[in-house]
Design a protein around this motif. Structure first.
Motif, PDB file in Angstrom:
ATOM      1  N   LYS A   1      27.541  38.600  34.750  1.00 26.16           N
ATOM      2  CA  LYS A   1      28.766  39.178  35.297  1.00 26.16           C
ATOM      3  C   LYS A   1      29.953  38.561  34.563  1.00 26.16           C
ATOM      4  N   THR A   2      30.813  39.427  34.025  1.00 24.28           N
ATOM      5  CA  THR A   2      32.033  39.001  33.345  1.00 24.28           C
ATOM      6  C   THR A   2      33.171  39.812  33.949  1.00 24.28           C
ATOM      7  N   GLY A   3      33.956  39.204  34.822  1.00 20.67           N
ATOM      8  CA  GLY A   3      34.994  39.957  35.527  1.00 20.67           C
ATOM      9  C   GLY A   3      34.335  41.002  36.412  1.00 20.67           C
ATOM     10  N   ASN A   4      34.733  42.264  36.247  1.00 19.21           N
ATOM     11  CA  ASN A   4      34.142  43.356  37.024  1.00 19.21           C
ATOM     12  C   ASN A   4      33.049  44.080  36.248  1.00 19.21           C
ATOM     13  N   SER A   5      32.621  43.528  35.118  1.00 23.06           N
ATOM     14  CA  SER A   5      31.618  44.164  34.272  1.00 23.06           C
ATOM     15  C   SER A   5      30.341  43.336  34.237  1.00 23.06           C
ATOM     16  N   ILE A   6      29.279  43.982  33.790  1.00 21.85           N
ATOM     17  CA  ILE A   6      28.025  43.303  33.498  1.00 21.85           C
ATOM     18  C   ILE A   6      27.855  43.345  31.984  1.00 21.85           C
ATOM     19  N   THR A   7      27.586  42.202  31.366  1.00 18.94           N
ATOM     20  CA  THR A   7      27.479  42.137  29.913  1.00 18.94           C
ATOM     21  C   THR A   7      26.124  41.581  29.489  1.00 18.94           C
TER      22      THR A   7
ATOM     23  N   LEU B   1      21.429  39.698  31.835  1.00 20.31           N
ATOM     24  CA  LEU B   1      22.702  40.328  32.165  1.00 20.31           C
ATOM     25  C   LEU B   1      23.575  39.307  32.876  1.00 20.31           C
TER      26      LEU B   1
END
Length: 78
Positions: free
Chosen positions: A11-17, A9
């Motif tokens: 962190k991409t910006g405020n998301s988890i991808t 996983l």
């Protein structure tokens, strides 16, 4: 036969991808910008399903019709 892919996983910006394996994308004819469905199962597992373009159009049409009952009535007379 099932295949297992492991991804970290990120962190991409405020998301988890998590990335999707390229061979799965190719096999399903998907590319950046296409839509997929995430299906949360009762056991907590997650399935990812490709959505073909016609299915997306049909879903969008149904959503629009459900949002506008008058539109549905007008379409009946077409």
């Amino acid at each position: 036969m099932s295949q297992v892919f492991t991804r970290k996983l990120q962190k991409t910006g405020n998301s988890i991808t998590a990335s999707i394996p390229k061979n799965w994308l190719t096999m399903n004819g998907l590319a950046e910008g296409d839509s997929v469905e995430f299906i949360l199962n009762e056991d907590g597992s997650l399935n990812i399903k490709s959505i073909d373009k016609q299915t997306r159009k049909n879903k969008l049409f149904k959503e629009l019709v459900n949002q506008d009952h008058d539109l549905m009535e007008r379409l009946k007379n077409v």
